[in-house]
Structure formats: C-alpha cells, structure tokens
Design a protein around this motif. Structure first.
Motif, PDB file in Angstrom:
ATOM      1  N   ARG A  29       0.837  -1.339   0.028  1.00  0.00           N
ATOM      2  CA  ARG A  29       0.039   0.007   0.055  1.00  0.00           C
ATOM      3  C   ARG A  29       0.935   1.298  -0.008  1.00  0.00           C
ATOM      4  NH1 ARG A  29      -2.194   3.850   3.384  1.00  0.00           N
ATOM      5  NH2 ARG A  29      -1.010   3.045   5.248  1.00  0.00           N
ATOM      6  N   HIS A  30       0.682   2.173  -0.954  1.00  0.00           N
ATOM      7  CA  HIS A  30       1.454   3.542  -1.036  1.00  0.00           C
ATOM      8  C   HIS A  30       0.611   4.258   0.259  1.00  0.00           C
ATOM      9  CE1 HIS A  30       2.529   7.540  -2.480  1.00  0.00           C
ATOM     10  NE2 HIS A  30       3.606   6.597  -3.025  1.00  0.00           N
ATOM     11  N   GLU A  31       1.384   5.327   0.590  1.00  0.00           N
ATOM     12  CA  GLU A  31       0.697   5.957   1.536  1.00  0.00           C
ATOM     13  C   GLU A  31      -0.570   6.704   1.070  1.00  0.00           C
ATOM     14  OE1 GLU A  31       4.242   9.397   1.261  1.00  0.00           O
ATOM     15  OE2 GLU A  31       4.286   7.802   2.689  1.00  0.00           O
ATOM     16  N   THR A  32      -0.700   7.003  -0.199  1.00  0.00           N
ATOM     17  CA  THR A  32      -1.658   7.698  -0.904  1.00  0.00           C
ATOM     18  C   THR A  32      -3.173   6.868  -1.228  1.00  0.00           C
ATOM     19  OG1 THR A  32      -0.933   7.245  -3.249  1.00  0.00           O
ATOM     20  CG2 THR A  32      -0.533   9.574  -1.988  1.00  0.00           C
ATOM     21  N   GLU A  33      -2.649   5.499  -0.696  1.00  0.00           N
ATOM     22  CA  GLU A  33      -3.774   4.504  -1.127  1.00  0.00           C
ATOM     23  C   GLU A  33      -4.471   4.051   0.063  1.00  0.00           C
ATOM     24  OE1 GLU A  33      -1.973   2.168  -4.937  1.00  0.00           O
ATOM     25  OE2 GLU A  33      -1.128   1.770  -2.909  1.00  0.00           O
ATOM     26  N   ALA A  34      -5.959   3.992   0.146  1.00  0.00           N
ATOM     27  CA  ALA A  34      -6.500   3.378   1.247  1.00  0.00           C
ATOM     28  C   ALA A  34      -6.456   2.060   1.654  1.00  0.00           C
ATOM     29  CB  ALA A  34      -8.067   3.869   1.180  1.00  0.00           C
ATOM     30  N   GLU A  35      -6.244   1.402   0.611  1.00  0.00           N
ATOM     31  CA  GLU A  35      -6.298  -0.114   0.841  1.00  0.00           C
ATOM     32  C   GLU A  35      -5.188  -0.492   0.446  1.00  0.00           C
ATOM     33  OE1 GLU A  35      -8.222  -1.960   3.175  1.00  0.00           O
ATOM     34  OE2 GLU A  35      -9.290  -0.163   3.510  1.00  0.00           O
ATOM     35  N   PRO A  36      -4.477  -1.840   0.811  1.00  0.00           N
ATOM     36  CA  PRO A  36      -3.415  -2.548  -0.217  1.00  0.00           C
ATOM     37  C   PRO A  36      -3.845  -3.047  -1.267  1.00  0.00           C
ATOM     38  CG  PRO A  36      -3.710  -3.383   2.436  1.00  0.00           C
ATOM     39  CD  PRO A  36      -4.726  -2.402   2.059  1.00  0.00           C
ATOM     40  N   GLU A  37      -3.002  -3.152  -2.313  1.00  0.00           N
ATOM     41  CA  GLU A  37      -3.262  -3.611  -3.497  1.00  0.00           C
ATOM     42  C   GLU A  37      -2.430  -4.984  -3.619  1.00  0.00           C
ATOM     43  OE1 GLU A  37      -5.261  -2.745  -6.130  1.00  0.00           O
ATOM     44  OE2 GLU A  37      -5.955  -1.128  -4.904  1.00  0.00           O
ATOM     45  N   PRO A  38      -3.235  -5.960  -4.006  1.00  0.00           N
ATOM     46  CA  PRO A  38      -2.345  -7.489  -4.119  1.00  0.00           C
ATOM     47  C   PRO A  38      -1.262  -7.356  -5.152  1.00  0.00           C
ATOM     48  CG  PRO A  38      -4.747  -7.822  -4.059  1.00  0.00           C
ATOM     49  CD  PRO A  38      -4.714  -6.314  -4.183  1.00  0.00           C
ATOM     50  N   ASP A  39      -0.182  -7.956  -4.939  1.00  0.00           N
ATOM     51  CA  ASP A  39       0.747  -8.236  -5.690  1.00  0.00           C
ATOM     52  C   ASP A  39       0.413  -8.980  -7.125  1.00  0.00           C
ATOM     53  OD1 ASP A  39       2.386  -6.656  -4.123  1.00  0.00           O
ATOM     54  OD2 ASP A  39       3.659  -8.530  -3.300  1.00  0.00           O
ATOM     55  N   PRO A  40       0.579  -8.719  -8.235  1.00  0.00           N
ATOM     56  CA  PRO A  40       0.441  -9.661  -9.561  1.00  0.00           C
ATOM     57  C   PRO A  40       0.901 -10.673  -9.267  1.00  0.00           C
ATOM     58  CG  PRO A  40       1.898  -7.524 -10.037  1.00  0.00           C
ATOM     59  CD  PRO A  40       1.412  -7.362  -8.574  1.00  0.00           C
ATOM     60  N   GLN A  41       2.148 -11.199  -8.997  1.00  0.00           N
ATOM     61  CA  GLN A  41       2.711 -12.195  -8.890  1.00  0.00           C
ATOM     62  C   GLN A  41       3.190 -12.415  -7.678  1.00  0.00           C
ATOM     63  OE1 GLN A  41       5.930 -11.981 -11.729  1.00  0.00           O
ATOM     64  NE2 GLN A  41       4.364 -11.691 -13.669  1.00  0.00           N
ATOM     65  N   PRO A  42       3.674 -13.912  -7.008  1.00  0.00           N
ATOM     66  CA  PRO A  42       3.953 -14.020  -5.965  1.00  0.00           C
ATOM     67  C   PRO A  42       5.354 -13.484  -5.792  1.00  0.00           C
ATOM     68  CG  PRO A  42       3.203 -16.065  -7.118  1.00  0.00           C
ATOM     69  CD  PRO A  42       3.280 -14.974  -7.946  1.00  0.00           C
ATOM     70  N   ARG A  43       5.390 -13.140  -4.436  1.00  0.00           N
ATOM     71  CA  ARG A  43       6.967 -12.363  -4.204  1.00  0.00           C
ATOM     72  C   ARG A  43       7.532 -13.301  -3.062  1.00  0.00           C
ATOM     73  NH1 ARG A  43       7.104  -6.148  -1.900  1.00  0.00           N
ATOM     74  NH2 ARG A  43       5.359  -6.221  -3.266  1.00  0.00           N
ATOM     75  N   TYR A  44       8.875 -13.514  -3.106  1.00  0.00           N
ATOM     76  CA  TYR A  44       9.702 -14.247  -2.513  1.00  0.00           C
ATOM     77  C   TYR A  44      10.399 -13.659  -1.524  1.00  0.00           C
ATOM     78  CZ  TYR A  44       8.379 -18.232  -5.556  1.00  0.00           C
ATOM     79  OH  TYR A  44       7.876 -19.376  -6.163  1.00  0.00           O
ATOM     80  N   VAL A  45      10.492 -13.968  -0.376  1.00  0.00           N
ATOM     81  CA  VAL A  45      11.584 -13.164   0.550  1.00  0.00           C
ATOM     82  C   VAL A  45      12.522 -14.018   0.863  1.00  0.00           C
ATOM     83  CG1 VAL A  45      11.553 -12.611   2.999  1.00  0.00           C
ATOM     84  CG2 VAL A  45       9.680 -12.142   2.030  1.00  0.00           C
ATOM     85  N   LEU A  46      12.405 -15.453   0.677  1.00  0.00           N
ATOM     86  CA  LEU A  46      13.471 -16.521   0.815  1.00  0.00           C
ATOM     87  C   LEU A  46      12.808 -17.465   0.051  1.00  0.00           C
ATOM     88  CD1 LEU A  46      16.291 -17.072   2.104  1.00  0.00           C
ATOM     89  CD2 LEU A  46      15.022 -18.002   4.077  1.00  0.00           C
ATOM     90  N   LYS A  47      13.791 -18.239  -0.992  1.00  0.00           N
ATOM     91  CA  LYS A  47      13.358 -19.372  -1.873  1.00  0.00           C
ATOM     92  C   LYS A  47      14.173 -20.621  -1.646  1.00  0.00           C
ATOM     93  CE  LYS A  47      12.044 -19.962  -6.579  1.00  0.00           C
ATOM     94  NZ  LYS A  47      11.954 -19.190  -7.955  1.00  0.00           N
ATOM     95  N   ALA A  48      13.338 -21.596  -1.483  1.00  0.00           N
ATOM     96  CA  ALA A  48      14.049 -22.946  -1.367  1.00  0.00           C
ATOM     97  C   ALA A  48      14.442 -23.292  -2.702  1.00  0.00           C
ATOM     98  CB  ALA A  48      12.970 -23.847  -1.008  1.00  0.00           C
ATOM     99  N   PRO A  49      15.152 -24.030  -2.793  1.00  0.00           N
ATOM    100  CA  PRO A  49      16.217 -24.984  -1.846  1.00  0.00           C
ATOM    101  C   PRO A  49      17.001 -23.797  -1.108  1.00  0.00           C
ATOM    102  CG  PRO A  49      17.000 -25.494  -3.875  1.00  0.00           C
ATOM    103  CD  PRO A  49      15.791 -24.638  -4.091  1.00  0.00           C
ATOM    104  N   PHE A  50      17.281 -24.017   0.090  1.00  0.00           N
ATOM    105  CA  PHE A  50      17.978 -23.176   1.109  1.00  0.00           C
ATOM    106  C   PHE A  50      19.529 -23.690   0.725  1.00  0.00           C
ATOM    107  CE2 PHE A  50      13.859 -23.172   3.246  1.00  0.00           C
ATOM    108  CZ  PHE A  50      13.466 -22.038   2.759  1.00  0.00           C
ATOM    109  N   THR A  51      20.159 -23.587  -0.313  1.00  0.00           N
ATOM    110  CA  THR A  51      21.407 -23.948  -0.803  1.00  0.00           C
ATOM    111  C   THR A  51      21.980 -22.747  -1.497  1.00  0.00           C
ATOM    112  OG1 THR A  51      20.758 -24.996  -2.800  1.00  0.00           O
ATOM    113  CG2 THR A  51      20.878 -26.461  -0.824  1.00  0.00           C
ATOM    114  N   PRO A  52      23.455 -22.597  -1.509  1.00  0.00           N
ATOM    115  CA  PRO A  52      24.078 -21.619  -2.311  1.00  0.00           C
ATOM    116  C   PRO A  52      23.782 -22.003  -3.510  1.00  0.00           C
ATOM    117  CG  PRO A  52      25.498 -22.576  -0.547  1.00  0.00           C
ATOM    118  CD  PRO A  52      24.365 -23.549  -0.427  1.00  0.00           C
TER     119      PRO A  52
END
Length: 143
Positions: A4-27
C-alpha cells in the motif's frame, strides 16, 4: 502479499508471488523481487526520498552461504544462511555527472526457527543532487 502506498486507502495485491526467501536453501538459489531506494535522498528537492517519486526496481537475490554463525544483540545463532541482493536505480546525479546507475545492495542473514536476524542495506551516492547511506538492522530480542 500486498502493498500500500501512503496515498492509497487499501493494500493492492501483488500481481505475482513475491519471495522473501526461496527454497532450496542452498548456495546458488536465486530469485527476484521488487524493491525501492530507502536511503537515497535528494539534497534540495521535495520530496527528498527517492522512493516517493521513482518507480520500483527489480532486485536479484542469491543465497551466498549456509551453516553460518551470526552474532546479534539478541544472541548468537547457528546454522544461518546469508542472502545477497543487488539492483541498480538510474537517477540524475548532477549536471556534471548526468544520469548514473546507482547500486542498491542488501545482505540478509536468516536463521532456523528465528527468521531474519540481521540486514545491511547499502545505497551509496555523493553528488551535488543526491546523498546515500548504509543501514544495519539486527535482532535485539528473542524469546
């Protein structure tokens, strides 16, 4: 996920999934996610923060290492992994340098059973029109 941008009343869903951390957890595991400049600022314009006027950019993330020990004010954690993120943002630096690609980098440490315990964000810039900086956040308490 949504944002949600500070000018928007409600959050807008992301168009695609957003990863914070992605498996496999290997280098070598890689992914991308949108980011913005959090530390870059204009010296003499309003709004000073670049994030309010510049569109988001894509940051490329990569798991760099696993099995690490991380020390924080909340304690020491074992078996952690380190993630490196890199992006660039193109901005008008000043009349002499003109337009420049400025780096945005983040290093994050995630630990089993805890999650994110440390983050370092670098957004260097030093010109007549722009300033940057470095931010470090560490877990201060854990139960």
């Amino acid at each position: 996920m949504a944002s949600r941008h500070e000018t928007e009343a409600e959050p807008e869903p992301d168009p695609q999934p957003r990863y914070v951390l992605k498996a496999p957890f290997t280098p070598g595991t890689q992914w991308q996610a949108p980011t913005t400049a959090y530390l870059l600022q204009r010296r003499n314009e309003f709004p000073r923060e670049i994030r309010h006027s510049h569109p988001s950019v894509t940051m490329s993330y990569r798991i760099e290492a696993t099995g690490l020990r991380v020390q924080t004010p909340a304690g020491d954690f074992d078996g952690c992994l380190r993630v490196q993120g890199t992006a660039t943002v193109r901005l008008f630096a000043d009349p002499t340098a003109g337009w420049k690609d400025l780096p945005l980098t983040t290093t994050e440490w995630y630990c089993p059973g805890v999650g994110l315990v440390k983050l370092e964000r670098d957004e260097p810039a030093s010109s007549a029109f722009l300033s940057g900086g470095r931010l470090t956040m560490e877990l201060s308490a854990w139960q």
